[in-house]
Scaffold this active site. Structure first.
Site, PDB file in Angstrom:
ATOM      1  N   GLU A  15      68.268 -24.227 -15.842  1.00 13.51           N
ATOM      2  CA  GLU A  15      69.654 -24.510 -15.474  1.00 13.51           C
ATOM      3  C   GLU A  15      70.195 -23.391 -14.596  1.00 13.51           C
ATOM      4  O   GLU A  15      70.955 -23.639 -13.680  1.00 13.51           O
ATOM      5  CB  GLU A  15      70.533 -24.667 -16.719  1.00 13.51           C
ATOM      6  CG  GLU A  15      70.248 -25.901 -17.547  1.00 13.51           C
ATOM      7  CD  GLU A  15      70.618 -27.199 -16.853  1.00 13.51           C
ATOM      8  OE1 GLU A  15      71.414 -27.203 -15.886  1.00 13.51           O
ATOM      9  OE2 GLU A  15      70.096 -28.241 -17.287  1.00 13.51           O
ATOM     10  N   CYS A  24      76.251 -30.338  -8.994  1.00 14.40           N
ATOM     11  CA  CYS A  24      74.795 -30.352  -9.101  1.00 14.40           C
ATOM     12  C   CYS A  24      74.241 -31.407  -8.134  1.00 14.40           C
ATOM     13  O   CYS A  24      75.008 -32.170  -7.543  1.00 14.40           O
ATOM     14  CB  CYS A  24      74.374 -30.651 -10.536  1.00 14.40           C
ATOM     15  SG  CYS A  24      74.602 -32.375 -11.030  1.00 14.40           S
TER      16      CYS A  24
END
Length: 140
Positions: A15, A24
């Site tokens: 992550e 994202c």
């Protein structure tokens, strides 16, 4: 079951930490170590806050995964929680990966991780690497 440090380390690695909110590759506002709930464009978080939030979220995911997966080794469980954190519990619960795991076809389940390498319809190298790491952990 509870997550181990292997799960925390894997999720942190893939992550990555971001102090400022960002979109994202799937177009979702994200902050910290992949946190997406109620994130707004100008949000900021410290690494300590992000670590605490990640632990809490992974414990929540672990409880949900444990309901789907009554039998697993610690490494299998950690890999499945990482997968669910990235893709969602729904994706895990309806996947061929989980069907194979529940049928005790662990080699087949391990091979299924690689199929989950896309975001927004595109293969992403980060997801290719993450799925390989999850599969490796699952098979240990």
């Amino acid at each position: 079951m509870q997550i181990s440090d292997n799960c925390l380390d894997l999720v942190r690695q893939y992550e990555g930490f971001e102090a400022k909110a960002y979109k994202c590759p799937a177009g979702i506002w994200t902050i910290g170590y992949g946190h997406t709930l109620n994130v707004r464009p100008n949000d900021v978080i410290t690494e300590a806050q992000a670590s605490q939030l990640l632990k809490e979220e992974l414990q929540s995911y672990a409880a949900k995964v444990a309901k789907i997966v009554p039998v697993a080794t610690q490494n299998q469980f950690d890999a499945l929680v990482s997968f669910a954190y990235n893709l969602g519990v729904n994706a895990l619960s309806t996947s061929t990966l989980i069907k194979k795991h529940l049928a005790f076809d662990y080699k087949g389940a391990q091979a299924e991780f690689a199929r989950w390498n896309k975001a927004g319809g595109k293969v992403l190298q980060g997801l290719v690497k993450r799925r390989a790491a999850e599969a490796e952990l699952y098979g240990r």
